[in-house]
Design a protein around this motif. Structure first.
Motif, mmCIF file in Angstrom:
data_model
loop_
_atom_site.group_PDB
_atom_site.id
_atom_site.type_symbol
_atom_site.label_atom_id
_atom_site.label_comp_id
_atom_site.label_asym_id
_atom_site.label_seq_id
_atom_site.Cartn_x
_atom_site.Cartn_y
_atom_site.Cartn_z
ATOM 1 N N LEU A 217 0.885 -1.273 0.001
ATOM 2 C CA LEU A 217 0.020 -0.131 -0.007
ATOM 3 C C LEU A 217 0.913 1.238 -0.108
ATOM 4 O O LEU A 217 1.896 1.323 0.575
ATOM 5 N N LYS B 226 -8.171 -3.829 -6.128
ATOM 6 C CA LYS B 226 -7.752 -3.111 -5.100
ATOM 7 C C LYS B 226 -8.102 -3.172 -3.719
ATOM 8 O O LYS B 226 -7.422 -3.359 -2.832
ATOM 9 N N SER B 227 -9.418 -3.324 -3.637
ATOM 10 C CA SER B 227 -10.198 -3.477 -2.479
ATOM 11 C C SER B 227 -9.558 -4.880 -1.790
ATOM 12 O O SER B 227 -9.559 -4.745 -0.547
ATOM 13 N N THR C 174 -6.202 -4.452 -0.548
ATOM 14 C CA THR C 174 -5.797 -3.668 0.596
ATOM 15 C C THR C 174 -6.315 -4.392 1.603
ATOM 16 O O THR C 174 -5.677 -4.189 2.799
ATOM 17 N N ASP C 175 -7.520 -4.891 1.860
ATOM 18 C CA ASP C 175 -7.972 -5.854 2.974
ATOM 19 C C ASP C 175 -7.046 -6.816 3.476
ATOM 20 O O ASP C 175 -6.951 -7.146 4.587
ATOM 21 N N SER D 293 -9.769 -2.770 6.617
ATOM 22 C CA SER D 293 -8.740 -1.366 6.324
ATOM 23 C C SER D 293 -9.663 -0.032 6.381
ATOM 24 O O SER D 293 -9.063 0.742 6.883
ATOM 25 N N THR E 221 -7.973 6.618 0.920
ATOM 26 C CA THR E 221 -7.659 5.120 0.575
ATOM 27 C C THR E 221 -6.314 5.378 -0.169
ATOM 28 O O THR E 221 -5.853 6.031 -0.924
ATOM 29 N N VAL F 223 -2.676 0.927 -4.271
ATOM 30 C CA VAL F 223 -2.032 -0.359 -4.200
ATOM 31 C C VAL F 223 -1.044 -0.630 -5.527
ATOM 32 O O VAL F 223 -1.259 -0.293 -6.447
#
Length: 158
Positions: free
Chosen positions: A47, A92-93, A96-97, A108, A120, A123
């Protein structure tokens, strides 16, 4: 595309820190440690909350080095390759998580509330093209894994 050797993956798991080396358009080098990252057999993700030095370098010159090492056992590896920005919102989500949960055990959104005022992060995906041992022997200059594409071969001098 190359597969990240299992011994390198084991070092990623045990050391939990990588160092990313990039360069700007003037040739000035930059190092950035990363303590929260995720990896697969073929890529390393992290990230990026801060949109300055490293990210500017990534955008202008996507070739970077990623180092991982165990200072107790004096072993390590350098991976050379390219970075790109993950832009697909679902991917991406997801990444990220994964990174947020592995670093803190929390989602996140809880982390971002505290450290970035709900901004946010980007990534970053690093795709290695060559892997080298950092063992200080003469043969350490020879890649232990290398993508044989024309781009990689010409840029890495092989």
């Amino acid at each position: 595309m190359i597969k990240i050797p299992s011994k390198v993956q084991q070092l990623f798991k045990s050391q939990k820190v990588i160092v990313v080396g990039s360069v700007d358009i003037n040739g000035l080098a930059n190092l950035s440690p990363r303590t929260s990252f995720y990896f697969t057999d073929t890529a390393v993700y992290w990230l990026d909350f801060f949109k300055h030095k490293s990210q500017g370098n990534f955008r202008s010159i996507p070739w970077v080095s990623v180092g991982v090492f165990d200072r107790k056992d004096l072993i390590g590896y350098q991976l050379k390759g390219k970075v790109s920005f993950v832009t697909d919102s679902k991917e991406k989500s997801r990444i990220t998580d994964i990174i947020a949960r592995s670093a803190t055990g929390k989602t996140s959104s809880k982390i971002f509330e505290r450290i970035s005022q709900n901004k946010t992060p980007d990534v970053i995906m690093f795709t290695p093209k060559a892997v080298y041992s950092l063992d200080p022997k003469e043969e350490s200059g020879v890649a232990i894994a290398m993508d044989k594409s024309g781009e990689t071969v010409s840029l890495l001098g092989r």
